[in-house]
Design a protein around this motif. Structure first.
Motif, PDB file in Angstrom:
ATOM      1  N   UNK A  18       0.829  -1.200   0.000  1.00 34.56           N
ATOM      2  CA  UNK A  18       0.000   0.000   0.000  1.00 34.56           C
ATOM      3  C   UNK A  18       0.864   1.251   0.000  1.00 34.56           C
ATOM      4  N   UNK A  19       1.905   1.260   0.807  1.00 33.84           N
ATOM      5  CA  UNK A  19       2.765   2.434   0.898  1.00 33.84           C
ATOM      6  C   UNK A  19       3.495   2.677  -0.418  1.00 33.84           C
ATOM      7  N   UNK A  20       4.017   1.637  -1.048  1.00 34.81           N
ATOM      8  CA  UNK A  20       4.738   1.806  -2.306  1.00 34.81           C
ATOM      9  C   UNK A  20       3.821   2.326  -3.401  1.00 34.81           C
ATOM     10  N   UNK A  21       2.624   1.824  -3.456  1.00 26.49           N
ATOM     11  CA  UNK A  21       1.687   2.239  -4.493  1.00 26.49           C
ATOM     12  C   UNK A  21       1.299   3.691  -4.335  1.00 26.49           C
ATOM     13  N   UNK A  22       1.111   4.151  -3.105  1.00 22.88           N
ATOM     14  CA  UNK A  22       0.619   5.504  -2.894  1.00 22.88           C
ATOM     15  C   UNK A  22       1.692   6.574  -3.090  1.00 22.88           C
ATOM     16  N   UNK A  24       4.389   6.282  -5.403  1.00 26.04           N
ATOM     17  CA  UNK A  24       5.109   6.112  -6.654  1.00 26.04           C
ATOM     18  C   UNK A  24       4.897   7.328  -7.561  1.00 26.04           C
ATOM     19  N   UNK A  25       5.976   7.828  -8.126  1.00 25.97           N
ATOM     20  CA  UNK A  25       5.920   8.962  -9.051  1.00 25.97           C
ATOM     21  C   UNK A  25       6.148   8.469 -10.462  1.00 25.97           C
ATOM     22  N   UNK A  26       5.619   9.200 -11.408  1.00 21.98           N
ATOM     23  CA  UNK A  26       5.931   8.908 -12.800  1.00 21.98           C
ATOM     24  C   UNK A  26       6.193  10.221 -13.523  1.00 21.98           C
ATOM     25  N   UNK A  27       7.005  10.150 -14.540  1.00 21.66           N
ATOM     26  CA  UNK A  27       7.381  11.336 -15.313  1.00 21.66           C
ATOM     27  C   UNK A  27       6.170  11.851 -16.088  1.00 21.66           C
ATOM     28  N   UNK A  28       5.868  13.150 -15.965  1.00 17.42           N
ATOM     29  CA  UNK A  28       4.743  13.702 -16.720  1.00 17.42           C
ATOM     30  C   UNK A  28       5.024  13.786 -18.223  1.00 17.42           C
ATOM     31  N   UNK A  29       6.283  13.683 -18.608  1.00 17.13           N
ATOM     32  CA  UNK A  29       6.639  13.775 -20.015  1.00 17.13           C
ATOM     33  C   UNK A  29       6.557  12.416 -20.720  1.00 17.13           C
ATOM     34  N   UNK A  30       7.224  11.390 -20.144  1.00 19.62           N
ATOM     35  CA  UNK A  30       7.275  10.087 -20.814  1.00 19.62           C
ATOM     36  C   UNK A  30       6.522   8.986 -20.078  1.00 19.62           C
ATOM     37  N   UNK A  32       7.551   7.330 -17.431  1.00 16.91           N
ATOM     38  CA  UNK A  32       8.457   6.383 -16.787  1.00 16.91           C
ATOM     39  C   UNK A  32       8.383   6.500 -15.265  1.00 16.91           C
ATOM     40  N   UNK A  33       8.577   5.378 -14.577  1.00 17.17           N
ATOM     41  CA  UNK A  33       8.617   5.373 -13.116  1.00 17.17           C
ATOM     42  C   UNK A  33      10.038   5.577 -12.595  1.00 17.17           C
ATOM     43  N   UNK A  34      10.996   5.788 -13.487  1.00 17.58           N
ATOM     44  CA  UNK A  34      12.393   6.001 -13.090  1.00 17.58           C
ATOM     45  C   UNK A  34      12.601   7.482 -12.784  1.00 17.58           C
ATOM     46  N   UNK A  35      12.222   7.864 -11.567  1.00 16.75           N
ATOM     47  CA  UNK A  35      12.244   9.266 -11.147  1.00 16.75           C
ATOM     48  C   UNK A  35      13.128   9.407  -9.913  1.00 16.75           C
ATOM     49  N   UNK A  36      14.002  10.392  -9.932  1.00 12.90           N
ATOM     50  CA  UNK A  36      14.866  10.688  -8.794  1.00 12.90           C
ATOM     51  C   UNK A  36      14.447  12.010  -8.174  1.00 12.90           C
ATOM     52  N   UNK A  37      14.539  12.073  -6.859  1.00 13.23           N
ATOM     53  CA  UNK A  37      14.240  13.303  -6.130  1.00 13.23           C
ATOM     54  C   UNK A  37      15.560  14.031  -5.902  1.00 13.23           C
ATOM     55  N   UNK A  38      15.607  15.313  -6.239  1.00  6.68           N
ATOM     56  CA  UNK A  38      16.839  16.095  -6.107  1.00  6.68           C
ATOM     57  C   UNK A  38      16.553  17.396  -5.360  1.00  6.68           C
ATOM     58  N   UNK A  47      12.287  17.004  -9.117  1.00  3.56           N
ATOM     59  CA  UNK A  47      12.350  15.629  -9.583  1.00  3.56           C
ATOM     60  C   UNK A  47      12.948  15.607 -10.967  1.00  3.56           C
ATOM     61  N   UNK A  48      13.655  14.518 -11.287  1.00  5.36           N
ATOM     62  CA  UNK A  48      14.209  14.360 -12.621  1.00  5.36           C
ATOM     63  C   UNK A  48      13.968  12.920 -13.065  1.00  5.36           C
ATOM     64  N   UNK A  49      13.549  12.775 -14.309  1.00  2.73           N
ATOM     65  CA  UNK A  49      13.328  11.456 -14.886  1.00  2.73           C
ATOM     66  C   UNK A  49      14.664  10.939 -15.390  1.00  2.73           C
TER      67      UNK A  49
END
Length: 57
Positions: A18-22, A24-30, A32-38, A47-49
């Protein structure tokens, strides 16, 4: 107290899922779930994809 160790494990796995699902970020451009917080220049969070390079805050 759970009746068995398996009951407790299932309860904990449900909470993690439940925690992981709530959060999870995804890139608004492509998408992708490969998002880093900076840390941004002014101390804010950005955030950067890592798939396409798109960044947002």
């Amino acid at each position: 107290m759970p009746a068995s160790i398996l009951e407790e494990v299932n309860h904990l796995l449900g909470a993690v899922s439940t925690r992981r699902t709530s959060t999870r970020l995804s890139c608004p451009s492509c998408g992708s779930a490969h998002v880093a917080q900076v840390l941004g220049d002014n101390g804010g969070i950005s955030f950067v994809c890592t798939a396409c390079g798109h960044s947002w805050s």
